[in-house]
Scaffold this motif. Structure first.
Motif, short mmCIF file in Angstrom:
data_model
loop_
_atom_site.label_atom_id
_atom_site.label_comp_id
_atom_site.label_asym_id
_atom_site.label_seq_id
_atom_site.Cartn_x
_atom_site.Cartn_y
_atom_site.Cartn_z
N UNK A 1 -10.76 -83.82 31.78
CA UNK A 1 -10.15 -83.39 30.51
C UNK A 1 -10.54 -84.36 29.40
N UNK A 2 -10.56 -85.66 29.69
CA UNK A 2 -10.94 -86.64 28.68
C UNK A 2 -12.38 -86.42 28.22
N UNK B 1 -3.06 -81.30 19.05
CA UNK B 1 -2.24 -80.09 19.09
C UNK B 1 -2.52 -79.28 20.36
N UNK B 2 -3.79 -79.11 20.69
CA UNK B 2 -4.15 -78.32 21.87
C UNK B 2 -3.61 -78.98 23.14
N UNK B 3 -3.83 -80.27 23.29
CA UNK B 3 -3.39 -80.95 24.50
C UNK B 3 -1.87 -80.97 24.62
N UNK B 4 -1.18 -81.12 23.48
CA UNK B 4 0.28 -81.22 23.52
C UNK B 4 0.94 -79.84 23.60
N UNK B 5 0.59 -78.94 22.69
CA UNK B 5 1.30 -77.67 22.57
C UNK B 5 0.82 -76.62 23.58
N UNK B 6 -0.48 -76.58 23.85
CA UNK B 6 -0.99 -75.56 24.76
C UNK B 6 -0.90 -75.99 26.23
N UNK B 7 -1.06 -77.29 26.48
CA UNK B 7 -1.12 -77.74 27.87
C UNK B 7 -0.01 -78.71 28.25
N UNK B 8 0.83 -79.10 27.29
CA UNK B 8 2.00 -79.90 27.60
C UNK B 8 1.74 -81.32 28.04
N UNK B 9 0.61 -81.90 27.62
CA UNK B 9 0.33 -83.29 28.00
C UNK B 9 1.31 -84.24 27.32
N UNK B 10 1.81 -85.26 28.02
CA UNK B 10 2.67 -86.26 27.40
C UNK B 10 1.91 -87.03 26.32
N UNK B 11 2.63 -87.53 25.34
CA UNK B 11 1.99 -88.28 24.25
C UNK B 11 1.22 -89.48 24.78
N UNK B 12 1.81 -90.17 25.75
CA UNK B 12 1.15 -91.37 26.28
C UNK B 12 -0.19 -91.01 26.91
N UNK B 13 -0.24 -89.88 27.61
CA UNK B 13 -1.49 -89.48 28.26
C UNK B 13 -2.53 -89.04 27.23
N UNK B 14 -2.07 -88.35 26.18
CA UNK B 14 -3.00 -87.95 25.11
C UNK B 14 -3.56 -89.19 24.43
N UNK B 15 -2.70 -90.18 24.20
CA UNK B 15 -3.16 -91.43 23.57
C UNK B 15 -4.24 -92.09 24.42
N UNK B 16 -4.05 -92.07 25.73
CA UNK B 16 -5.05 -92.67 26.62
C UNK B 16 -6.34 -91.85 26.61
N UNK B 17 -6.22 -90.52 26.63
CA UNK B 17 -7.40 -89.66 26.62
C UNK B 17 -8.24 -89.86 25.37
N UNK B 18 -7.55 -90.03 24.23
CA UNK B 18 -8.25 -90.13 22.95
C UNK B 18 -8.47 -91.57 22.50
#
Length: 303
Positions: free
Chosen positions: A58-59, A128-145
């Motif tokens: 995903x990353x 927005x896509x990772x959070x709203x469409x797939x429900x990723x936690x903020x911490x995980x999105x921060x790590x991905x990006x």
């Protein structure tokens, strides 16, 4: 991890990766190119160092999609006429998701939402896509990006506010949409202006996407009168060897018009309070190509 296992892991995650890339790019071909690039990265990676393959994939996919969005933005590419996302088939046959899943799918890949996402910055769109469409936690999105969590939360709030302010409120009941689509098609092909006017909301709008490669309005049409008159005029001009199919794209019923066996026009409706509030028309042959190739749809929990 053996090569065979690596292939299996990637194929298991391919629908998810395609879903992320498509929502970010709004183009099936671009999404598939990004996923193919992600496969090349995965096939060449030192997989002994990858603890969580799904997160890794995903990353990689998200970053590749971001790069592509930024390239388009930096080139300042101009599109002729209104832009609509490339249609994505979402007909599940015998694997129809339940009502809650279908509603979520229709909202997350709907034309209305993808049009609004096009106006976000690449990073806002990714969050927005990772959070709203797939429900990723903020911490995980921060790590991905590779961003701080507070910054990601700010991006998410800004993107969510922007989307909520701009996206239309459409009804997503599939039976109602199918029924209105059938009535719309009958009225349009018969040139029945009164019939069309009875279906259209007073403030209805029509958005035609041709990319300058086919005939379509170069500006959005507003008001039931203008939309109805346009549809009544073009609906009575049959194409050579014309056939019509009902299909499902982007989570909702649509009408695909074929000429001599080739996709020519796609109609999809936005419905609010039982009336047609938007008519989306895609005539750009590049965007209709996916509907001619018979690609298999994705499941709701992946796509």
């Amino acid at each position: 991890m053996t090569t065979e296992t690596a292939i299996d892991v990637f194929e298991d995650n391919r629908p998810l990766l395609t879903g992320v890339a498509y929502r970010m790019l709004g183009r099936v071909a671009d999404a598939e190119d990004v996923v193919q690039d992600a496969w090349l990265r995965w096939s060449r990676a030192d997989r002994t160092e990858v603890r969580e393959p799904r997160a890794y994939l995903v990353r990689v996919t998200t970053r590749l999609a971001l790069d592509r969005l930024r390239q388009v933005t930096s080139r300042g590419e101009a599109y002729v006429g209104p832009w609509l996302p490339e249609p994505y088939p979402t007909d599940f046959g015998d694997t129809v998701p339940d009502t809650a899943d279908r509603a979520l799918l229709a909202d997350s890949v709907s034309v209305a939402v993808l049009v609004v996402l096009e106006s976000l910055s690449p990073l806002e769109r990714a969050v927005f896509v990772l959070r709203e469409a797939f429900g990723y936690p903020y911490a995980e999105i921060a790590e991905l990006l590779e961003r701080g969590e507070p910054a990601v939360r700010q991006l998410a709030a800004r993107a969510r506010r922007h989307v909520e302010e701009r996206r239309p409120r459409y009804d997503v009941d599939p039976a109602q949409r199918r029924k209105l689509t059938e009535r719309f098609l009958a009225a349009a092909t018969e040139g029945d202006l009164d019939g069309l006017m009875s279906l259209l909301a007073p403030d209805a709008r029509l958005v035609g996407d041709s990319g300058g490669k086919a005939k379509a309005p170069v500006r959005v049409l507003f008001s039931a009168d203008k939309v109805g008159r346009f549809l009544a005029a073009v609906g009575t001009k049959p194409l050579p060897d014309m056939t019509v199919r009902f299909i499902e794209v982007n989570g909702g019923a649509a009408v695909l018009v074929l000429s001599e066996g080739r996709p020519d026009t796609l109609f999809q409706l936005g419905i609010t309070d039982g009336a047609i509030s938007a008519v989306y028309i895609i005539r750009n042959p590049d965007k209709l190509r996916v509907l001619a190739e018979g690609r298999s749809p994705r499941r709701a929990n992946s796509m």
